[in-house]
Design an enzyme around this catalytic site. Structure first.
Site, PDB file in Angstrom:
ATOM      1  N   HIS A 305       0.013 -12.415  -2.222  1.00  0.00           N
ATOM      2  CA  HIS A 305       0.611 -13.497  -1.431  1.00  0.00           C
ATOM      3  C   HIS A 305       0.869 -14.674  -2.357  1.00  0.00           C
ATOM      4  CE1 HIS A 305       1.054 -16.498   1.775  1.00  0.00           C
ATOM      5  NE2 HIS A 305       1.285 -15.465   2.576  1.00  0.00           N
ATOM      6  N   ASP A 362       0.128  -8.538   6.630  1.00  0.00           N
ATOM      7  CA  ASP A 362       1.031  -7.429   6.938  1.00  0.00           C
ATOM      8  C   ASP A 362       0.434  -6.058   6.654  1.00  0.00           C
ATOM      9  OD1 ASP A 362       3.149  -8.970   7.816  1.00  0.00           O
ATOM     10  OD2 ASP A 362       3.707  -9.462   5.770  1.00  0.00           O
TER      11      ASP A 362
END
Ligand code: ACO
Length: 427
Positions: A305, A362
């Site tokens: 991320h 996710d």
């Protein structure tokens, strides 16, 4: 920390104020920098630039912390409801029981769409992506709800915000129904926000639809996890669109368009596809090796991320939720075992440790949504539904901010300098 930063450019030194937030890094206020020095600052992708002041969401990526109005996302996911989080984001405080009931009531009573919008859907191809339909329908709301587009009126702003939060499940469910050729299902005010969405998506007029409480709770939690996330690309898009005074429905349609991109809202679909492709735990080492190979473009989807350099706190909640949904629906999808083992192997691998690559939100969300029955094309539409509250809260905050100006970035121009025009017959 000093309260001014000295910036030297050639023979000029300017003092720029340093502003401190409640938590998080200080920021250097460069608003007068161009006037003082004649130079712009350069920061494509806003990696070091705060574009606004905000009281909504705080992320500490190194510590894996996400706060909504000061409350940890893990606590909200565990103890709160999506309706309560919506109230919190819009109003700044958790509601009392009466305030929550009144808010829930207001949202419930805004869930129906203008009947003519059903005709609007019929103009789309049946195989249209739900996000294409959502962009169009949400943008069109301003053609139907003229009485809530005066952005200078706080009351109208709040009505538009309630309408958007309330109608988004109806719009998303109708996009799904249209794609599978089933009749649209009207909202049922007896159900919760999330239960209603499940019924509008999976119910049919021929049968009673029974909401499974564990699924309702899991989806509500997924909505909480996606409610807001600081100044991400779609939120910044909503703010930028809104900075010109555009109406809220148009601004949220712009946010949906931005969210649709694979680098933003589309990653859970990619993560699920990857887990299905791996298929069996024995094949995991092969994929880990590929992810580490510099000559192979493959990356572990759902890992890493831009902001979180630690475990994404939302991924922790997601992992727990998968188990609950699988138990409630008696699903036994091998994809979950693959996900668990892949996560464990990656977290113990020096490549992922050194680069601080952890599972993000996710990694598990696609597994849950697929078990509930959503096709992958609906994943981003669900994200848009949940993020709408963040978008409208940020948009409201921006309009109410006295320092608000139209967003107008500068540029580093590298095209041709001024040159004479040559008539076409002389070129
Ligand atoms: N698998 C393997 N290696 C990775 C991965 C991954 N998933 N993610 C990053 N790396 C490596 C990169 O190759 C790079 O290595 P290098 O320093 O040797 O060149 C290093 O880690 C840093 O990666 P960057 O791409 O520079 O980091 P950035 O912050 O720009 O990217 C991103 C973050 C885009 C999320 C990236 O980690 C990625 O592509 N992940 C997979 C896609 C994904 O899951 N996206 C969802 C994000 S969450 C969300 O949007 C809701």
């Amino acid at each position: 920390m000093t309260d001014t930063a000295k910036i030297t450019l050639g023979d000029k030194t300017v003092d720029s104020p340093v502003l401190s937030g409640t938590v998080g890094p200080d920021v250097v206020d460069i608003r007068k920098f161009y006037a003082q020095t004649g130079a712009f600052t350069y920061d494509p992708g806003f990696t070091s630039t705060a574009s606004c002041e905000s009281k909504l969401t705080y992320i500490d990526g190194d510590e894996g912390v996400l706060l909504h109005r000061g409350y940890a996302i893990g606590d909200l996911a565990e103890h709160s409801s999506f309706m309560e989080v919506c109230y919190l984001l819009l109003n700044g405080e958790l509601p009392t029981a009466e305030e929550l009931e009144a808010f829930d009531n207001t949202i419930t009573r805004h869930t129906m769409l203008h009947e003519q919008l059903a005709t609007f859907y019929r103009g789309f191809r049946r195989d249209a992506h739900p996000m294409a339909v959502m962009c169009g329908v949400v943008g069109a709301l301003s053609a139907f709800y003229h009485d809530s587009t005066d952005i200078q009126d706080p009351h109208q702003r709040m009505i538009a915000s309630h309408r958007l939060i309330a109608k988004m499940p109806t719009i998303a469910a109708m996009a799904y129904k249209y794609s599978v050729g089933q009749p649209f299902i009207y909202p049922d005010n007896k159900l919760s926000y999330t239960g209603n969405f499940l019924r509008m998506t999976f119910g049919v007029p021929a049968e009673e639809y029974e909401v499974v409480p564990a699924v309702e709770r899991a989806l509500d939690r997924i909505f909480i996890l996606h409610a807001d996330h600081e100044q991400n690309a779609s939120t910044s898009t909503v703010r930028l669109a809104g900075s010109s005074g555009a109406n809220p429905f148009a601004c949220i349609a712009a946010g949906i368009a931005c969210l649709w991109g694979p680098a933003h809202g589309g990653a859970n679909e990619a993560a699920l596809n990857m887990l299905r492709e791996i298929g069996r735990p024995e094949r995991i080492p092969e994929y880990i090796a590929r992810a580490k190979d510099k000559d192979d473009p493959f990356r572990l989807m759902g890992f890493g991320h831009r902001v979180y350099k630690n475990y994404d706190p939302r991924a922790t909640v997601m992992q727990k939720t998968v188990r609950e949904v699988f138990d409630a629906l008696k699903v036994n999808d091998p994809v979950f075992e693959v996900a668990l083992q892949l996560e464990e192997m990656a977290l113990n691998d020096s490549y992922f440790i050194e680069k601080k690559l952890f599972p993000n939100v996710d990694f598990y969300s696609g597994v849950i949504l697929s078990a509930i029955g959503f096709p992958t094309t609906m994943f981003t539409a669900l994200f848009a539904l949940a993020r709408t509250v963040g978008w409208v809260a940020q948009w409201n905050e921006m309009i109410s901010d006295p320092a608000q100006k139209i967003g107008r970035p500068r540029q580093l121009y590298t095209g041709p300098a001024h040159r004479p025009y040559v008539p076409v017959d002389q070129r």
